[in-house]
Enzyme design. Sequence first.
Site, PDB file in Angstrom:
ATOM      1  N   PRO A 129      11.292  60.101 -36.421  1.00 37.97           N
ATOM      2  CA  PRO A 129      11.436  60.156 -37.166  1.00 37.97           C
ATOM      3  C   PRO A 129      11.671  61.795 -36.858  1.00 37.97           C
ATOM      4  CG  PRO A 129       9.392  60.766 -35.579  1.00 37.97           C
ATOM      5  CD  PRO A 129      10.749  59.649 -35.771  1.00 37.97           C
ATOM      6  N   CYS A 130      12.840  61.970 -37.466  1.00 37.63           N
ATOM      7  CA  CYS A 130      13.376  63.152 -37.497  1.00 37.63           C
ATOM      8  C   CYS A 130      12.682  64.165 -38.375  1.00 37.63           C
ATOM      9  CB  CYS A 130      14.771  63.171 -37.590  1.00 37.63           C
ATOM     10  SG  CYS A 130      15.480  62.655 -39.254  1.00 37.63           S
ATOM     11  N   HIS A 131      12.273  63.211 -39.319  1.00 36.04           N
ATOM     12  CA  HIS A 131      11.688  64.507 -40.695  1.00 36.04           C
ATOM     13  C   HIS A 131      10.783  65.270 -39.576  1.00 36.04           C
ATOM     14  CE1 HIS A 131       9.445  60.181 -40.085  1.00 36.04           C
ATOM     15  NE2 HIS A 131       7.772  61.371 -40.437  1.00 36.04           N
TER      16      HIS A 131
END
Length: 166
Positions: A129-131
């Site tokens: 989850p780089c968001h």
Amino acid sequence: MPFVIQWVDSCSGTEQHIAILTPAGNLNLTVRQDVITKTDWEHENYCCDELYAHEIQQEVADYWTDTDKIIHIKLLKQGSDYRNKVWAELCQIPIGETVTYSALAKKISSAARAVGNACRDNPYALFIPCHRVVSVAGLGGYNGQTDGNFMEIKNKLLAFEAACRK
């Protein structure tokens, strides 16, 4: 965390392309047997003949209605040791929360720009989850962009996850 990742060093078999409908847009997976080798966000509407032709499609579809559901996935190990270190830290950020590039960098004794580069090179959007990583002055970027379609996807993912935490 809803995604429990098993890292796989290699895989073989015929490459399949699978579309997953999400609230943030269509996510395309490249899969060999049961190992995901890459994900890409699609910006056009996609019609799939068999909506749940692969087991992972149904599992991820279920995630959007039950974010507590545990989903076991296999991902092909890629990237440098450093990138894998950053990606492992990303997986520790809880749903509905964010962390800044600089805070994550400090945690792993690195630099914010290096963390941002590892986020940009993430081959597994959604699953890693780089968001959830943002700038100290705003949203930062997503998939190497600071505006446009990818930022819309980041906004939708963060909004969905924030709503789930309420």
